[in-house]
Write an enzyme that holds these catalytic residues in place. Structure first.
Site: not given
Ligand code: CP
Length: 305
Positions: A101, A129
């Site tokens: 990420r 994503h």
């Molecule tokens: N949905 C999602 O990406 O949640 P996080 O940011 O907690 O990983």
């Protein structure tokens, strides 16, 4: 070697196969408990995360593998100026697969170009994503039983909401889809998504600034958080953050079989009074994320049962 940078890196058939494997994992978890016994997942998270990082870690642990990595850019050598390219070149020697990420759009793609092991985009800035989309698709499969002939409302921050961009890309490949884009003027869907995945594909869509006006038409309502971290000034965020709040009164106007999805975390955009409504699927959705990520890790590592 294959990476997952954009959801379109997977064909519709490959997504169907992943869903089939995820369903088998749910039904027969013991069958998969040691398939990755000698494998290591590196989680390189340069931005905060709860669900994505922990579900990836849980996924690898449930496959018998091991995990290493960092959850905070400040505890990595990126703070000393190390590039993404150099980081993954090094981590390629420590692990078998990377989930990354990063706040910069395109960073996981750069990582994939310099890695000798598969790289999974776990969210890049306001861009994409794809593993959230796989989670969303597994949820829709379980809750609606189909991907065709659905009216999908996307509500909130459609500008910076990377989960929205990836979901539109994915759903644009099924038939009979109609998108209802619900946002304030300032947070409308970016043209790179609208043009390429809606207009160029002649997919029916409408735009609305009112959730109440359109909620009764929807099969799926995908709520999103206003992405504070992507705003250039706090004043704009404060003005827009509570543009939409889904509550019991609004749910009364929705179809009995409409489902409410949200990638989470939520702030105020879904009142907690909605949580007990059987149409509220967002916590089940977060649980599905582990199983589809198990299936994805197996696919990218070419692991067979
Ligand atoms: N949905 C999602 O990406 O949640 P996080 O940011 O907690 O990983």
């Amino acid at each position: 070697m294959k990476n997952l940078i954009n959801i379109l890196d997977l064909s519709v058939e490959e997504i169907a196969e992943l869903i089939e494997v995820a369903d088998d994992i749910i039904a027969n978890p013991a069958k998969y408990r040691h398939v990755c016994d000698d494998k290591i997942l590196a989680t390189l998270f340069f931005e905060p995360s709860t669900r994505t990082r922990l579900s990836f870690e849980s996924a690898m642990l449930n496959l018998g593998g091991k995990v290493l990595g960092f959850s905070d850019a400040n505890s990595s050598s990126s703070t000393k100026g190390e590039s993404v390219a150099d980081t993954v070149a090094v981590v390629s020697g420590y692990a078998d697969i990377i989930a990354m990420r990063h706040p910069k759009e395109g960073a996981p793609m750069v990582a994939a170009m310099h890695s000798t092991i598969p790289v999974i985009n776990a969210g890049d800035g306001g861009h994409y994503h794809p593993t959230q989309t796989l989670t969303d698709l597994l949820t829709i499969h379980h809750e609606k039983g189909r991907f065709d002939d659905l009216v999908i409302g996307l509500c909130g921050d459609l500008k910076f909401g990377r989960t929205v961009h990836s979901l539109i890309e994915a759903m644009s490949r099924y038939s009979g889809i109609r998108f209802v884009l619900i946002s304030p003027e300032e947070l409308k869907l970016p043209s790179f998504v609208k043009q390429e995945y809606i207009k160029n594909k002649n997919i029916e869509y409408v735009q609305s600034t009112s959730l109440e006006d359109v909620i009764g038409e929807l099969d799926i309502l995908y709520m999103t958080r206003v992405q504070r971290e992507r705003f250039f000034n706090e004043e704009d965020y404060l003005r827009l953050k509570d543009s939409y709040i889904l509550d019991k009164a609004k749910m009364e106007k929705a179809k009995d079989d409409m489902i409410v999805l949200h990638p989470l975390p939520r702030v105020n955009e879904i009142s907690t009074e909605v949580d007990d409504d059987p149409r509220a699927c967002y916590f089940r959705q977060a649980h599905y994320g582990k199983f589809i990520r198990m299936a994805l890790i197996m696919k990218l590592l070419e692991v067979k049962v």
